[in-house]
Design a protein around this motif. Structure first.
Motif, PDB file in Angstrom:
ATOM      1  N   GLU A  20       0.875  -1.197   0.017  1.00 26.33           N
ATOM      2  CA  GLU A  20      -0.195   0.191  -0.094  1.00 26.33           C
ATOM      3  C   GLU A  20       0.821   1.360   0.091  1.00 26.33           C
ATOM      4  O   GLU A  20       0.439   2.190  -0.587  1.00 26.33           O
ATOM      5  N   ALA A 161     -11.984  -5.926  -4.198  1.00 26.59           N
ATOM      6  CA  ALA A 161     -11.358  -5.530  -2.898  1.00 26.59           C
ATOM      7  C   ALA A 161     -10.432  -4.735  -3.073  1.00 26.59           C
ATOM      8  O   ALA A 161     -10.306  -3.562  -2.473  1.00 26.59           O
ATOM      9  N   ARG A 165     -10.374  -0.681  -2.045  1.00 27.92           N
ATOM     10  CA  ARG A 165      -9.483   0.083  -1.062  1.00 27.92           C
ATOM     11  C   ARG A 165      -8.694   1.301  -1.765  1.00 27.92           C
ATOM     12  O   ARG A 165      -8.239   1.989  -1.042  1.00 27.92           O
ATOM     13  N   GLU A 168     -10.440   4.093  -1.608  1.00 27.56           N
ATOM     14  CA  GLU A 168     -10.437   4.614  -0.112  1.00 27.56           C
ATOM     15  C   GLU A 168      -9.160   5.371  -0.005  1.00 27.56           C
ATOM     16  O   GLU A 168      -9.005   6.552   0.711  1.00 27.56           O
ATOM     17  N   LEU A 169      -7.949   4.946  -0.303  1.00 31.38           N
ATOM     18  CA  LEU A 169      -6.657   5.493   0.077  1.00 31.38           C
ATOM     19  C   LEU A 169      -6.478   6.720  -0.657  1.00 31.38           C
ATOM     20  O   LEU A 169      -5.988   7.743  -0.210  1.00 31.38           O
TER      21      LEU A 169
END
Length: 211
Positions: A20, A161, A165, A168-169
């Motif tokens: 990430e 998924a 994500r 979202e980040l």
């Protein structure tokens, strides 16, 4: 369904699956560090990214094929998309098979990073063409061979998924802290990321580094 101005890079899914923090450094902070592997990879992809097509053995290979998925909120480019057995390549609802082919400069991996990117391409093609894409190929430069990948439910759920994500980040706009591991040594951004510096006293870190 995402709007046009909410789209994020499809290739970011592979970065996110890897780390990430790596994704954020590249896609939020716009940082990049060239290495032998990254330059080699760019040269390896050069021909595949030239838009055009070729036909051989009844298979039409489209290079530099533009991709989009409003459901996942991603845009990108497939190295090659192969159409076989259909009446018109790319025609929505037409018969025949569709298969994305992604070129990788290295060798096959145990981890799913490359398969994630390929599956995302397949899911884009399904949304764009209205046709089931059940398989794709990863071509590795180190072996000069293809690896056939089944686009199954588990891989599709993993991509969905990761896409969620990633958005979202992006909305948070904050680079996550580093989670150190063996893959840090293989990352081209290790000198930018400085993962070993996290959770340590700054003064002692620089002292150990020789400053």
């Amino acid at each position: 369904m995402y709007a046009e101005d909410e789209m994020l890079s499809l290739s970011g899914l592979q970065h996110l699956a890897y780390c990430e923090r790596q994704w954020a450094l590249i896609h939020l902070e716009q940082l990049w560090a060239e290495s032998f592997d990254t330059v080699h990879g760019e040269l390896f992809h050069e021909r595949a990214h030239l838009e055009g097509y070729s036909v051989s053995g009844g298979v039409r290979s489209e290079r530099g094929y533009r991709l989009v998925s409003h459901r996942l909120g991603i845009v990108g480019v497939a190295d090659i998309v192969e159409f076989s057995g259909g009446s018109a390549a790319g025609a929505e609802g037409s018969a025949g098979s569709v298969r994305p082919v992604e070129y990788k400069v290295g060798k096959p991996k145990v981890e799913d990073w490359d398969r994630v990117q390929l599956c995302a391409q397949a899911m884009c093609l399904e949304e764009m063409l209205g046709r089931v894409v059940g398989q794709g190929d990863l071509f590795y430069g180190a072996t000069r061979r293809r690896e056939r990948v089944d686009i199954g439910d588990d891989l599709r759920q993993r991509v969905s998924a990761l896409a969620l994500r990633m958005h979202e980040l992006f909305e948070l706009g904050k680079t996550p802290a580093a989670i150190t591991g063996s893959k840090c040594k293989r990352c081209s951004l290790v000198d930018v990321c400085l993962p070993e510096a996290f959770g340590r006293d700054v003064r002692s870190y620089w002292k150990e580094a020789g400053f």
